[in-house]
Motif scaffolding. Structure first.
Motif, PDB file in Angstrom:
ATOM      1  N   MET A  80       0.844  -1.198   0.000  1.00  0.00           N
ATOM      2  CA  MET A  80       0.000   0.000   0.000  1.00  0.00           C
ATOM      3  C   MET A  80       0.878   1.246   0.000  1.00  0.00           C
ATOM      4  SD  MET A  80      -2.947   1.154  -0.300  1.00  0.00           S
ATOM      5  CE  MET A  80      -4.299   0.163   0.228  1.00  0.00           C
ATOM      6  N   ASP A  81       1.995   1.214   0.719  1.00  0.00           N
ATOM      7  CA  ASP A  81       2.910   2.358   0.746  1.00  0.00           C
ATOM      8  C   ASP A  81       3.466   2.641  -0.654  1.00  0.00           C
ATOM      9  OD1 ASP A  81       2.593   2.789   3.476  1.00  0.00           O
ATOM     10  OD2 ASP A  81       4.314   1.535   4.023  1.00  0.00           O
ATOM     11  N   ALA A  82       3.820   1.583  -1.369  1.00  0.00           N
ATOM     12  CA  ALA A  82       4.337   1.749  -2.730  1.00  0.00           C
ATOM     13  C   ALA A  82       3.276   2.331  -3.644  1.00  0.00           C
ATOM     14  CB  ALA A  82       4.836   0.415  -3.272  1.00  0.00           C
ATOM     15  N   LEU A  83       2.037   1.895  -3.492  1.00  0.00           N
ATOM     16  CA  LEU A  83       0.931   2.425  -4.286  1.00  0.00           C
ATOM     17  C   LEU A  83       0.723   3.911  -4.004  1.00  0.00           C
ATOM     18  CD1 LEU A  83      -1.386   1.935  -6.250  1.00  0.00           C
ATOM     19  CD2 LEU A  83      -2.805   1.285  -4.303  1.00  0.00           C
ATOM     20  N   LEU A  84       0.725   4.299  -2.729  1.00  0.00           N
ATOM     21  CA  LEU A  84       0.566   5.715  -2.374  1.00  0.00           C
ATOM     22  C   LEU A  84       1.723   6.550  -2.908  1.00  0.00           C
ATOM     23  CD1 LEU A  84      -0.757   5.323   1.276  1.00  0.00           C
ATOM     24  CD2 LEU A  84      -2.040   6.121  -0.717  1.00  0.00           C
ATOM     25  N   GLU A  85       2.934   6.030  -2.840  1.00  0.00           N
ATOM     26  CA  GLU A  85       4.100   6.754  -3.354  1.00  0.00           C
ATOM     27  C   GLU A  85       3.978   6.953  -4.864  1.00  0.00           C
ATOM     28  OE1 GLU A  85       7.349   8.860  -4.040  1.00  0.00           O
ATOM     29  OE2 GLU A  85       6.555   8.446  -2.047  1.00  0.00           O
ATOM     30  N   ARG A  86       3.521   5.937  -5.579  1.00  0.00           N
ATOM     31  CA  ARG A  86       3.343   6.052  -7.028  1.00  0.00           C
ATOM     32  C   ARG A  86       2.306   7.124  -7.359  1.00  0.00           C
ATOM     33  NH1 ARG A  86       1.812   0.718  -9.838  1.00  0.00           N
ATOM     34  NH2 ARG A  86       3.905   0.176  -9.201  1.00  0.00           N
ATOM     35  N   GLN A  87       1.197   7.154  -6.619  1.00  0.00           N
ATOM     36  CA  GLN A  87       0.163   8.158  -6.847  1.00  0.00           C
ATOM     37  C   GLN A  87       0.698   9.566  -6.580  1.00  0.00           C
ATOM     38  OE1 GLN A  87      -2.939   6.704  -4.265  1.00  0.00           O
ATOM     39  NE2 GLN A  87      -4.061   5.798  -5.982  1.00  0.00           N
ATOM     40  N   GLN A  88       1.461   9.732  -5.507  1.00  0.00           N
ATOM     41  CA  GLN A  88       2.027  11.043  -5.185  1.00  0.00           C
ATOM     42  C   GLN A  88       3.020  11.484  -6.249  1.00  0.00           C
ATOM     43  OE1 GLN A  88       3.502  10.319  -1.257  1.00  0.00           O
ATOM     44  NE2 GLN A  88       1.506  10.656  -0.280  1.00  0.00           N
ATOM     45  N   ALA A  89       3.830  10.552  -6.740  1.00  0.00           N
ATOM     46  CA  ALA A  89       4.789  10.887  -7.790  1.00  0.00           C
ATOM     47  C   ALA A  89       4.065  11.313  -9.061  1.00  0.00           C
ATOM     48  CB  ALA A  89       5.700   9.690  -8.063  1.00  0.00           C
ATOM     49  N   THR A  90       2.974  10.637  -9.392  1.00  0.00           N
ATOM     50  CA  THR A  90       2.184  11.000 -10.571  1.00  0.00           C
ATOM     51  C   THR A  90       1.609  12.405 -10.417  1.00  0.00           C
ATOM     52  OG1 THR A  90       1.632   8.690 -10.976  1.00  0.00           O
ATOM     53  CG2 THR A  90       0.214  10.328 -12.004  1.00  0.00           C
ATOM     54  N   GLU A  91       1.090  12.706  -9.238  1.00  0.00           N
ATOM     55  CA  GLU A  91       0.542  14.043  -8.986  1.00  0.00           C
ATOM     56  C   GLU A  91       1.622  15.106  -9.085  1.00  0.00           C
ATOM     57  OE1 GLU A  91      -1.393  13.770  -5.199  1.00  0.00           O
ATOM     58  OE2 GLU A  91      -2.944  12.412  -5.967  1.00  0.00           O
ATOM     59  N   ARG A  92       2.815  14.828  -8.554  1.00  0.00           N
ATOM     60  CA  ARG A  92       3.934  15.791  -8.641  1.00  0.00           C
ATOM     61  C   ARG A  92       4.315  16.030 -10.096  1.00  0.00           C
ATOM     62  NH1 ARG A  92       6.014  12.838  -4.079  1.00  0.00           N
ATOM     63  NH2 ARG A  92       7.313  11.639  -5.502  1.00  0.00           N
ATOM     64  N   ASP A  93       4.352  14.958 -10.896  1.00  0.00           N
ATOM     65  CA  ASP A  93       4.689  15.090 -12.319  1.00  0.00           C
ATOM     66  C   ASP A  93       3.667  15.944 -13.050  1.00  0.00           C
ATOM     67  OD1 ASP A  93       6.938  13.554 -11.963  1.00  0.00           O
ATOM     68  OD2 ASP A  93       6.061  11.724 -12.821  1.00  0.00           O
ATOM     69  N   MET A  94       2.388  15.769 -12.725  1.00  0.00           N
ATOM     70  CA  MET A  94       1.343  16.558 -13.376  1.00  0.00           C
ATOM     71  C   MET A  94       1.488  18.037 -13.020  1.00  0.00           C
ATOM     72  SD  MET A  94      -1.888  13.938 -13.030  1.00  0.00           S
ATOM     73  CE  MET A  94      -3.079  15.198 -13.363  1.00  0.00           C
ATOM     74  N   ILE A  95       1.801  18.323 -11.785  1.00  0.00           N
ATOM     75  CA  ILE A  95       1.988  19.713 -11.353  1.00  0.00           C
ATOM     76  C   ILE A  95       3.179  20.326 -12.082  1.00  0.00           C
ATOM     77  CG2 ILE A  95       2.655  21.160  -9.386  1.00  0.00           C
ATOM     78  CD1 ILE A  95       0.938  19.217  -7.644  1.00  0.00           C
ATOM     79  N   LYS A  96       4.275  19.580 -12.209  1.00  0.00           N
ATOM     80  CA  LYS A  96       5.461  20.079 -12.919  1.00  0.00           C
ATOM     81  C   LYS A  96       5.141  20.363 -14.384  1.00  0.00           C
ATOM     82  CE  LYS A  96       8.933  17.716 -10.133  1.00  0.00           C
ATOM     83  NZ  LYS A  96       9.938  16.644 -10.134  1.00  0.00           N
ATOM     84  N   ARG A  97       4.381  19.457 -15.026  1.00  0.00           N
ATOM     85  CA  ARG A  97       4.032  19.666 -16.436  1.00  0.00           C
ATOM     86  C   ARG A  97       3.186  20.914 -16.619  1.00  0.00           C
ATOM     87  NH1 ARG A  97       1.866  14.233 -17.076  1.00  0.00           N
ATOM     88  NH2 ARG A  97       3.658  12.965 -16.660  1.00  0.00           N
ATOM     89  N   ARG A  98       2.245  21.118 -15.715  1.00  0.00           N
ATOM     90  CA  ARG A  98       1.406  22.318 -15.798  1.00  0.00           C
ATOM     91  C   ARG A  98       2.226  23.584 -15.630  1.00  0.00           C
ATOM     92  NH1 ARG A  98      -2.575  20.659 -11.622  1.00  0.00           N
ATOM     93  NH2 ARG A  98      -3.163  18.667 -12.449  1.00  0.00           N
ATOM     94  N   ALA A  99       3.209  23.538 -14.749  1.00  0.00           N
ATOM     95  CA  ALA A  99       4.053  24.711 -14.507  1.00  0.00           C
ATOM     96  C   ALA A  99       4.915  25.031 -15.726  1.00  0.00           C
ATOM     97  CB  ALA A  99       4.928  24.488 -13.286  1.00  0.00           C
ATOM     98  N   ARG A 100       5.332  23.986 -16.464  1.00  0.00           N
ATOM     99  CA  ARG A 100       6.175  24.186 -17.646  1.00  0.00           C
ATOM    100  C   ARG A 100       5.389  24.561 -18.890  1.00  0.00           C
ATOM    101  NH1 ARG A 100       8.847  18.725 -17.771  1.00  0.00           N
ATOM    102  NH2 ARG A 100       9.101  18.510 -15.567  1.00  0.00           N
ATOM    103  N   ALA A 101       4.110  24.271 -18.913  1.00  0.00           N
ATOM    104  CA  ALA A 101       3.295  24.514 -20.110  1.00  0.00           C
ATOM    105  C   ALA A 101       3.225  26.009 -20.383  1.00  0.00           C
ATOM    106  CB  ALA A 101       1.894  23.958 -19.902  1.00  0.00           C
ATOM    107  N   PRO A 102       3.381  26.391 -21.663  1.00  0.00           N
ATOM    108  CA  PRO A 102       3.293  27.815 -22.001  1.00  0.00           C
ATOM    109  C   PRO A 102       1.871  28.334 -21.791  1.00  0.00           C
ATOM    110  CG  PRO A 102       3.494  26.464 -23.981  1.00  0.00           C
ATOM    111  CD  PRO A 102       3.632  25.546 -22.809  1.00  0.00           C
ATOM    112  N   ARG A 103       1.799  29.528 -21.329  1.00  0.00           N
ATOM    113  CA  ARG A 103       0.495  30.158 -21.079  1.00  0.00           C
ATOM    114  C   ARG A 103      -0.100  30.624 -22.395  1.00  0.00           C
ATOM    115  NH1 ARG A 103      -1.188  30.466 -15.568  1.00  0.00           N
ATOM    116  NH2 ARG A 103       0.660  29.958 -14.391  1.00  0.00           N
ATOM    117  N   ARG A 104      -1.392  30.384 -22.572  1.00  0.00           N
ATOM    118  CA  ARG A 104      -2.103  30.871 -23.767  1.00  0.00           C
ATOM    119  C   ARG A 104      -2.756  32.182 -23.428  1.00  0.00           C
ATOM    120  NH1 ARG A 104      -4.976  25.430 -26.061  1.00  0.00           N
ATOM    121  NH2 ARG A 104      -3.065  24.288 -26.359  1.00  0.00           N
ATOM    122  N   VAL A 105      -2.589  33.123 -24.294  1.00  0.00           N
ATOM    123  CA  VAL A 105      -3.177  34.450 -24.057  1.00  0.00           C
ATOM    124  C   VAL A 105      -4.227  34.755 -25.081  1.00  0.00           C
ATOM    125  CG1 VAL A 105      -2.671  36.889 -23.869  1.00  0.00           C
ATOM    126  CG2 VAL A 105      -1.011  35.215 -23.093  1.00  0.00           C
TER     127      VAL A 105
END
Length: 105
Positions: A80-105
């Motif tokens: 269960m710990d490994a599953l939670l860690e995988r989910q947290q890593a996925t969420e961190r990756d999504m946040i990083k991708r959003r931060a890198r995405a160019p803003r549309r104006v």
């Protein structure tokens, strides 16, 4: 039983040929539909040799691209710990991708 890369590639080529024949298409027709050269299509069926891009194009043309999505499944979590860690890593990756995405104006 394990297969050699050569045997596996040939088996995939044979399955591609079989699928094409079931759909009633010639090699030339499916090569054109897929955007793959006729020569490359022939090699794909005969030897199972193609680039990943050509394999994806062939799968789309033969209407079996969904199968590609399951080629490399994630290993199951060992705890269960490994599953939670995988989910947290996925969420961190999504946040990083959003931060890198160019803003549309």
């Amino acid at each position: 039983m394990f297969e050699t890369p050569f045997e596996l590639a040939q088996a995939i080529g044979a399955r591609i040929r079989s699928r094409r024949l079931i759909l009633g298409w010639t090699q030339a027709e499916v090569a054109e539909r897929s955007g793959i050269s006729y020569r490359t299509w022939r090699r794909l069926e005969a030897e199972g040799k193609a680039s990943i891009d050509d394999l994806v194009r062939a799968a789309i043309a033969l209407r079996c691209e969904e199968g590609l999505k399951t080629l490399f499944p994630e290993p199951s979590a060992s705890s269960m710990d490994a599953l939670l860690e995988r989910q947290q890593a996925t969420e961190r990756d999504m946040i990083k991708r959003r931060a890198r995405a160019p803003r549309r104006v």
